[in-house]
Scaffold this motif. Structure first.
Motif, PDB file in Angstrom:
ATOM      1  N   VAL A   1       0.269   8.860 -15.339  1.00  0.00           N
ATOM      2  CA  VAL A   1      -0.589   7.876 -14.666  1.00  0.00           C
ATOM      3  C   VAL A   1      -0.106   7.660 -13.234  1.00  0.00           C
ATOM      4  CG1 VAL A   1      -1.396   5.487 -14.684  1.00  0.00           C
ATOM      5  CG2 VAL A   1      -1.090   6.714 -16.845  1.00  0.00           C
ATOM      6  N   ILE A   2       1.205   7.486 -13.076  1.00  0.00           N
ATOM      7  CA  ILE A   2       1.756   7.209 -11.750  1.00  0.00           C
ATOM      8  C   ILE A   2       1.528   8.379 -10.793  1.00  0.00           C
ATOM      9  CG2 ILE A   2       3.912   6.820 -10.478  1.00  0.00           C
ATOM     10  CD1 ILE A   2       4.870   5.124 -12.789  1.00  0.00           C
ATOM     11  N   SER A   3       1.852   9.592 -11.254  1.00  0.00           N
ATOM     12  CA  SER A   3       1.703  10.726 -10.331  1.00  0.00           C
ATOM     13  C   SER A   3       0.233  10.929  -9.965  1.00  0.00           C
ATOM     14  CB  SER A   3       2.298  12.001 -10.928  1.00  0.00           C
ATOM     15  OG  SER A   3       1.665  12.312 -12.135  1.00  0.00           O
ATOM     16  N   ASN A   4      -0.637  10.643 -10.919  1.00  0.00           N
ATOM     17  CA  ASN A   4      -2.066  10.762 -10.660  1.00  0.00           C
ATOM     18  C   ASN A   4      -2.524   9.739  -9.609  1.00  0.00           C
ATOM     19  OD1 ASN A   4      -4.728  11.560 -11.007  1.00  0.00           O
ATOM     20  ND2 ASN A   4      -5.068   9.968 -12.537  1.00  0.00           N
ATOM     21  N   HIS A   5      -2.058   8.498  -9.756  1.00  0.00           N
ATOM     22  CA  HIS A   5      -2.410   7.448  -8.793  1.00  0.00           C
ATOM     23  C   HIS A   5      -1.934   7.804  -7.390  1.00  0.00           C
ATOM     24  CE1 HIS A   5      -3.001   3.757 -11.624  1.00  0.00           C
ATOM     25  NE2 HIS A   5      -3.986   4.614 -11.674  1.00  0.00           N
ATOM     26  N   ILE A   6      -0.723   8.302  -7.307  1.00  0.00           N
ATOM     27  CA  ILE A   6      -0.158   8.607  -5.984  1.00  0.00           C
ATOM     28  C   ILE A   6      -0.890   9.786  -5.347  1.00  0.00           C
ATOM     29  CG2 ILE A   6       1.925   9.323  -4.736  1.00  0.00           C
ATOM     30  CD1 ILE A   6       3.551   7.739  -6.763  1.00  0.00           C
TER      31      ILE A   6
ATOM     32  N   CYS B   1       0.799  -1.240   0.000  1.00  0.00           N
ATOM     33  CA  CYS B   1       0.000   0.000   0.000  1.00  0.00           C
ATOM     34  C   CYS B   1       0.832   1.291   0.000  1.00  0.00           C
ATOM     35  CB  CYS B   1      -0.924   0.041   1.221  1.00  0.00           C
ATOM     36  SG  CYS B   1      -1.677  -1.529   1.686  1.00  0.00           S
ATOM     37  N   TYR B   2       2.053   1.211   0.533  1.00  0.00           N
ATOM     38  CA  TYR B   2       2.780   2.450   0.838  1.00  0.00           C
ATOM     39  C   TYR B   2       3.231   3.268  -0.362  1.00  0.00           C
ATOM     40  CZ  TYR B   2       3.049   3.213   5.827  1.00  0.00           C
ATOM     41  OH  TYR B   2       2.740   3.563   7.110  1.00  0.00           O
ATOM     42  N   ASP B   3       3.331   2.671  -1.546  1.00  0.00           N
ATOM     43  CA  ASP B   3       3.756   3.475  -2.692  1.00  0.00           C
ATOM     44  C   ASP B   3       2.762   4.586  -3.016  1.00  0.00           C
ATOM     45  OD1 ASP B   3       6.280   2.662  -3.335  1.00  0.00           O
ATOM     46  OD2 ASP B   3       5.653   1.122  -4.771  1.00  0.00           O
ATOM     47  N   CYS B   4       1.479   4.306  -2.779  1.00  0.00           N
ATOM     48  CA  CYS B   4       0.460   5.331  -3.069  1.00  0.00           C
ATOM     49  C   CYS B   4      -0.185   5.910  -1.813  1.00  0.00           C
ATOM     50  CB  CYS B   4      -0.651   4.753  -3.949  1.00  0.00           C
ATOM     51  SG  CYS B   4      -0.106   4.309  -5.593  1.00  0.00           S
ATOM     52  N   HIS B   5      -0.207   5.135  -0.722  1.00  0.00           N
ATOM     53  CA  HIS B   5      -0.921   5.602   0.472  1.00  0.00           C
ATOM     54  C   HIS B   5       0.016   6.057   1.585  1.00  0.00           C
ATOM     55  CE1 HIS B   5      -4.915   4.704  -1.011  1.00  0.00           C
ATOM     56  NE2 HIS B   5      -4.523   3.504  -1.386  1.00  0.00           N
TER      57      HIS B   5
ATOM     58  N   GLY C   1      -4.256   8.488  -4.301  1.00  0.00           N
ATOM     59  CA  GLY C   1      -4.117   7.539  -3.203  1.00  0.00           C
ATOM     60  C   GLY C   1      -3.905   8.251  -1.882  1.00  0.00           C
ATOM     61  N   ARG C   2      -3.010   9.211  -1.886  1.00  0.00           N
ATOM     62  CA  ARG C   2      -2.720   9.950  -0.646  1.00  0.00           C
ATOM     63  C   ARG C   2      -3.916  10.763  -0.190  1.00  0.00           C
ATOM     64  NH1 ARG C   2       3.253  12.565  -1.494  1.00  0.00           N
ATOM     65  NH2 ARG C   2       4.418  10.627  -1.771  1.00  0.00           N
ATOM     66  N   GLU C   3      -4.663  11.261  -1.165  1.00  0.00           N
ATOM     67  CA  GLU C   3      -5.824  12.066  -0.818  1.00  0.00           C
ATOM     68  C   GLU C   3      -6.846  11.210  -0.051  1.00  0.00           C
ATOM     69  OE1 GLU C   3      -6.949  14.645  -4.186  1.00  0.00           O
ATOM     70  OE2 GLU C   3      -8.980  14.192  -3.482  1.00  0.00           O
ATOM     71  N   HIS C   4      -7.049   9.986  -0.511  1.00  0.00           N
ATOM     72  CA  HIS C   4      -8.009   9.103   0.158  1.00  0.00           C
ATOM     73  C   HIS C   4      -7.508   8.643   1.516  1.00  0.00           C
ATOM     74  CE1 HIS C   4     -11.166   8.654  -2.766  1.00  0.00           C
ATOM     75  NE2 HIS C   4     -10.265   8.540  -3.727  1.00  0.00           N
TER      76      HIS C   4
END
Lengths: 150, 130
Positions: free
Chosen positions: A74-79, A52-56, A82-85
């Motif tokens: 795509v990656i920066s968007n996912h991260i 989970c830690y790469d995005c959360h 993810g952090r926002e959630h």
């Protein structure tokens, strides 16, 4: 004709590299982190950090291809999303209610196999969770959520 | 003496079975007295229970929330679900558009929604003392 199309695609791809990517910053120093402030078994810590830690969290590890557009978008968007959630690095800044809700979401997502994302798993096979590991995480989240109000 | 032993063993067995019966009957121990008030139950019955209850055949909705289990949920679950009810109704995501189209007469009024949101938020806060 074919040559022209290929050259066109090449130009677009090269041009894309000039667009700056909005990379979320990675930081190793996170005093509000979940695992720093709570006693949680090493088992669970390693599962969550690997899957989970790469995005959360703020401790995102960027792979080499993360600099290449359009993958970088795509990656920066996912991260960012993810952090926002849920950002485990900022865990202690959440209210008790938000913590309980985050854990409830976590259980749902893990149970439903919505997380980790399929696209992420394609490039990170070590983040894949077996059913047994999923159950372990859910059992932990259930008990941990209740402990917040004790 | 024999009778005495028989009575003793009967009492012993009865007390064991009674205590285990108690455990079965109270799956969660919550010290508060959370109850769904009548006015909220009316809204739930008309607009929510058909998907969010134990008898529902809507698997996805049921997995996320079974309203008839609210009163027996653990505290952490209960407050999370209450908060989520408030959020979903406030965003207009619940009831779903599909439900609104199929059962327009079962939709909650704006007043109902407001009552529901306030109740859910306040109950959650009250339960955790925040």
């Amino acid at each position: 004709m074919r040559k022209k199309i290929l050259i066109g695609i090449g130009i677009v791809l090269i041009g894309m590299q000039l667009i700056p990517t909005n990379y979320p910053e990675a930081s190793e120093n996170n005093p509000e982190d979940l695992f720093i402030n709570n006693t949680i078994s090493n088992d669970i810590e390693s599962l969550i950090k690997t899957s989970c830690y790469d995005c959360h969290s703020n401790q995102s590890k960027y792979p080499w291809y993360s600099n290449i557009a359009p993958v970088s978008f795509v990656i920066s968007n996912h991260i960012n999303e993810g952090r926002e959630h849920l950002n485990f690095s900022e865990w202690e800044t959440l209210s008790k209610l938000d913590k309980a809700e985050a854990l409830d979401d976590l259980m749902e997502e893990v149970d439903d196999k919505k997380m980790p994302l399929n696209g992420y798993l394609m490039m990170h096979s070590d983040a894949e969770l077996t059913d047994e590991e999923r159950n372990k995480i859910m059992d932990w989240a259930d008990v941990f959520a209740e402990s917040i109000f004790e | 003496m024999k009778n005495f032993l028989i009575i003793l063993s009967i009492t012993f067995i009865a007390s064991i079975s009674l205590s285990s019966f108690n455990v079965v009957n109270t799956p969660q121990e919550r010290s508060d007295s959370f109850e769904i008030p009548k006015n909220i139950d009316i809204i739930f019955s008309s607009s929510c229970y058909s998907c969010h209850s134990v008898e529902s055949t809507n698997y996805k909705a049921k997995m996320k929330l079974k309203l008839d289990e609210l009163e027996t949920m653990k505290l952490s679950k209960l407050v999370s679900k209450l908060n989520k009810i408030a959020k979903e109704v406030e965003k207009g995501d619940m009831p779903t558009k599909k439900f609104a189209k199929k059962y327009p007469d079962k939709m909650p009024t704006n007043e109902d929604k407001k009552t529901l949101i306030e109740w859910a938020r306040n109950s959650a806060k009250q339960l955790v003392g925040e």
